[in-house]
Design an enzyme around this catalytic site. Structure first.
Site, PDB file in Angstrom:
ATOM      1  CD  GLU A 150      -5.269 -11.229  15.904  1.00  0.00           C
ATOM      2  OE1 GLU A 150      -6.266 -11.976  15.893  1.00  0.00           O
ATOM      3  OE2 GLU A 150      -5.222 -10.145  16.540  1.00  0.00           O
TER       4      GLU A 150
ATOM      5  CG  ASP B 185      -3.863   0.338   7.215  1.00  0.00           C
ATOM      6  OD1 ASP B 185      -2.941  -0.440   7.533  1.00  0.00           O
ATOM      7  OD2 ASP B 185      -4.463   0.277   6.126  1.00  0.00           O
TER       8      ASP B 185
ATOM      9  CG  ASN C 267      -8.586   2.375   7.017  1.00  0.00           C
ATOM     10  OD1 ASN C 267      -9.752   2.339   7.417  1.00  0.00           O
ATOM     11  ND2 ASN C 267      -7.952   3.495   6.724  1.00  0.00           N
TER      12      ASN C 267
ATOM     13  CB  VAL D 223      -7.222  -9.924  10.721  1.00  0.00           C
ATOM     14  CG1 VAL D 223      -8.742  -9.979  10.821  1.00  0.00           C
ATOM     15  CG2 VAL D 223      -6.643  -8.994  11.783  1.00  0.00           C
TER      16      VAL D 223
ATOM     17  CB  VAL E 185       1.200  -6.360   4.876  1.00  0.00           C
ATOM     18  CG1 VAL E 185       0.841  -7.369   5.971  1.00  0.00           C
ATOM     19  CG2 VAL E 185       0.942  -4.939   5.355  1.00  0.00           C
TER      20      VAL E 185
ATOM     21  N   GLY F 248       0.814  -1.206   0.000  1.00  0.00           N
ATOM     22  CA  GLY F 248       0.000   0.000   0.000  1.00  0.00           C
ATOM     23  C   GLY F 248       0.843   1.249   0.000  1.00  0.00           C
ATOM     24  CE  LYS F 249      -3.183   5.708   2.499  1.00  0.00           C
ATOM     25  NZ  LYS F 249      -4.328   6.614   2.357  1.00  0.00           N
ATOM     26  CD  GLU F 250       1.496   5.629   5.705  1.00  0.00           C
ATOM     27  OE1 GLU F 250       2.058   5.387   6.771  1.00  0.00           O
ATOM     28  OE2 GLU F 250       1.636   6.686   5.081  1.00  0.00           O
ATOM     29  CB  ALA F 251       3.490  -0.537   5.302  1.00  0.00           C
TER      30      ALA F 251
ATOM     31  CG  ASP G 163      -6.970   7.565   6.174  1.00  0.00           C
ATOM     32  OD1 ASP G 163      -7.790   8.215   5.513  1.00  0.00           O
ATOM     33  OD2 ASP G 163      -6.129   6.819   5.650  1.00  0.00           O
TER      34      ASP G 163
END
Length: 284
Positions: free
Chosen positions: A122, A186, A174, A124, A31, A26-29, A169
């Site tokens: 964790e 997020d 998210n 999900v 995973v 994504g834009k942040e990270a 946000d």
């Protein structure tokens, strides 16, 4: 799969054993699904600021605490050390928020460790044990939409009342739909409700996003006003995690000082008269 360089240190430290696959970018990270002993977890690798599209807006970082005054000065000056400190503060904000919200009973992924810019937490999952989908990838019946909307409203209330936190946000992009209901993810932009002047606006936007998304499936939700009601109760110190909400809000009309209004009108009239006299004098 071969472990990305950023996850290699976690393997060397014995925090994870193997990397299964990339889950999302994504834009942040980025995973990844990883294994640690018998557990399947997820590892969130934060992207460096130069490779991220999400701006660290002043609205979000207002009143965020840093470790010491040296860091604060460097961040204010925008030095290399300051940018690094700002990046670390941005990443640790989510870690801190996750621990705080999990302790308050909010439905967020259980955080496990934060090492070398990687958040281990964790995974999900849905009923089949696979990674849970985001809300925007799911269709709902009217009944399910109303039920999940109510669940998430209670989570927003708990975040605010029990942890003093606003997501900032929150949207269908998210929130994951786990086997036992929605889970909020997020949180690097989470803000302190009491210490951030933009918290009210962010809360209203979060609640509006939930209303508008679930309102696509249950139109009755579109006529609700939970956000203003929630913030009004919070401001008056009346919001608890289990406070019942109605979805209706009537803003209080402030009393009008009629004499003050009349004085303002008289002053404006006098100023206009004086202006006209000056204009007449110039023409003469």
């Amino acid at each position: 799969m071969k472990a990305p360089p950023r996850l290699q240190s976690l393997i060397e430290e014995g925090l994870i054993d193997t990397v299964v696959r990339q889950l999302m970018s994504g834009k942040e990270a980025m995973v990844y699904v990883v294994r640690s002993g018998d557990e399947t977890l997820c590892a969130k690798i934060y992207k460096e600021a130069t490779h991220r599209s999400f701006r660290q807006a002043v609205d979000y970082t207002e009143n965020r605490k840093v470790k010491n005054t040296r860091q604060a000065r460097a961040m204010a000056k925008g030095t290399r050390f300051g940018r690094q400190a700002q990046e670390e503060a941005w990443q640790s904000a989510e870690v801190d928020a996750l621990y705080r919200l999990a302790a308050a009973g909010v439905r967020v992924p259980r955080p496990l460790n934060f090492h070398d810019g990687v958040l281990l937490m964790e995974l999900v999952t849905n009923a089949d044990g696979d990674a849970a989908p985001r809300l925007n990838d799911v269709e709902f019946t009217r009944e399910d939409a109303a039920r999940h909307h109510d669940t998430l409203l209670r989570q927003v209330v708990r975040m605010l009342a029990s942890a003093g936190t606003v997501h900032g946000d929150l949207s269908e992009f998210n929130i994951l739909l786990a086997e036992d209901g929605p889970v909020i993810i997020d949180l690097p932009q989470a803000v302190d409700a009491a210490g951030n002047n933009h918290a009210a606006r962010m809360l209203l936007r979060d609640v509006d996003n939930l209303r508008n998304f679930f309102g696509r499936f249950e139109p009755a939700l579109l006529n609700t006003a939970y956000g203003p009601e929630m913030w009004s109760l919070y401001q008056r110190g009346m919001l608890q995690a289990d406070t019942p909400l109605t979805g209706h809000f009537e803003p209080e009309l402030a009393s009008v000082d009629l004499r003050s209004v009349l004085r303002e009108i008289d002053d404006a009239r006098d100023e206009e008269t004086a202006r006209q006299m000056r204009m007449s004098g110039r023409e003469a």
